[in-house]
Design an enzyme around this catalytic site. Structure first.
Site, PDB file in Angstrom:
ATOM      1  N   LYS A  53      -8.340 -15.141  -5.689  1.00 23.19           N
ATOM      2  CA  LYS A  53      -8.873 -14.708  -4.392  1.00 23.19           C
ATOM      3  C   LYS A  53      -8.160 -13.457  -3.921  1.00 23.19           C
ATOM      4  CE  LYS A  53      -5.148 -15.734  -1.777  1.00 23.19           C
ATOM      5  NZ  LYS A  53      -4.415 -14.739  -0.951  1.00 23.19           N
ATOM      6  N   ASP A  71      -4.057 -22.410   0.422  1.00 14.94           N
ATOM      7  CA  ASP A  71      -5.208 -21.734  -0.176  1.00 14.94           C
ATOM      8  C   ASP A  71      -6.113 -22.681  -0.956  1.00 14.94           C
ATOM      9  OD1 ASP A  71      -4.152 -19.399   0.830  1.00 14.94           O
ATOM     10  OD2 ASP A  71      -3.421 -18.656  -1.097  1.00 14.94           O
TER      11      ASP A  71
END
Length: 294
Positions: free
Chosen positions: A10, A137
């Site tokens: 990401k 995350d």
């Protein structure tokens, strides 16, 4: 049966630190975006309750501390069946200490794959709740795509996945440095809610046409990372990497997460490829890629 699972990394298109909480954590406002690079994991079931994890490259930590191993144990514990086991092989490509969520992406991939391998049929929201105990995350990376995240990253609002405008290319590079999380948080300014609320409002009030092309989120002036203020003085290689991106023609460049990686968006592949060749000597990881969504 062997099952493969891709673990997309990401980047953060926007990241602000709003306040420090009484529990010592920080409230953030961020936009997560998965990208089309990452690790790959292979899984096969065992019938003896053992969980074995091996790597393509030796890692410098005990396997029990690996997020993939922890994810497998957490999932098995969640369903209350210690007879479930697996052989797991992690083809590790993404760098550590890079702000790309590599370890969290691996844990999320393990939750997805083992949910299928063990025929648990847990919905994504339940996997996200398990993932939240492993890292901030992980819940986002269970699903991937594009999402606004608040709190420590666990409060997610998914939106229609973004794609880069036609012809544009994403370049990610990690300098020969890593940034401990404590370095990023030490001295980072706490902005309060105004900038984050204004950012969200720009998206919420955009027209359908603007949203369909990423409008307020992909405009060059919209990219922001509060951690650059605290990271660049202590890790000058990261700041220098961002400057190099801009000098090489990126229409925007930004540090991802708490660093050390920097990403840039280029108007065309030729310019991006030239930049990548120039940046290779300064990088421990580099990739030309695009946004990813399932």
């Amino acid at each position: 049966m062997t099952m493969k699972e891709f673990a997309p990394a990401k980047i953060n298109l926007f990241l602000d630190v709003i306040r420090k909480r009484e529990d010592g954590y920080h409230d953030l406002g961020t936009v997560f975006q998965t990208v089309d690079v990452g690790d790959t994991l292979e899984f096969s079931a065992r019938d003896d309750g053992e969980i074995h994890l091996e790597y393509s490259n030796p890692q410098e930590y005990p396997v029990e501390s690996d997020l993939v191993y922890k994810a497998a144990v957490a999932l098995r514990s969640h369903v209350g069946n210690n007879d479930l086991g697996a052989d797991i092989f992690l083809d590790k490509i993404m760098p550590l200490g890079a702000g790309l969520g590599g370890g969290s992406a691996d844990a999320a991939a393990a939750l997805r794959a083992l949910n299928r391998l063990w025929e648990l049929r847990l919905p994504p929201a339940e996997l996200e709740r398990i993932g939240a105990k492993l890292g901030a995350d992980v819940p986002f990376l269970v699903r991937g795509g594009t999402a606004f995240a608040e709190g420590i990253g666990e409060r997610l609002s998914f939106i229609s996945p973004l794609d880069l405008p036609a012809g544009e290319v994403l370049l990610i590079a990690t300098p020969h440095d890593s940034v401990p999380t404590k370095d990023a948080y030490a001295g980072v300014p706490k902005s309060g809610p105004d900038r984050w609320e204004g950012y969200k409002l720009a998206w919420e009030t955009a027209s359908d046409a603007e949203r369909s092309f990423g409008g307020p989120l992909l405009d060059s002036g919209a990219f922001f990372n509060a951690f650059e203020v605290s990271v660049f003085p202590k890790h000058p290689l990261v700041g220098a990497m961002k400057d190099k991106f801009l000098d090489l023609g990126a229409r925007v460049a930004l540090m991802s997460g708490s660093g050390a990686s920097v990403f840039g968006i280029f108007a065309d592949r030729t310019t991006a490829e030239t930049a990548a060749e120039t940046l290779k000597p300064y990088s421990r990881y580099i990739a030309l890629t695009k946004f990813w969504h399932s």
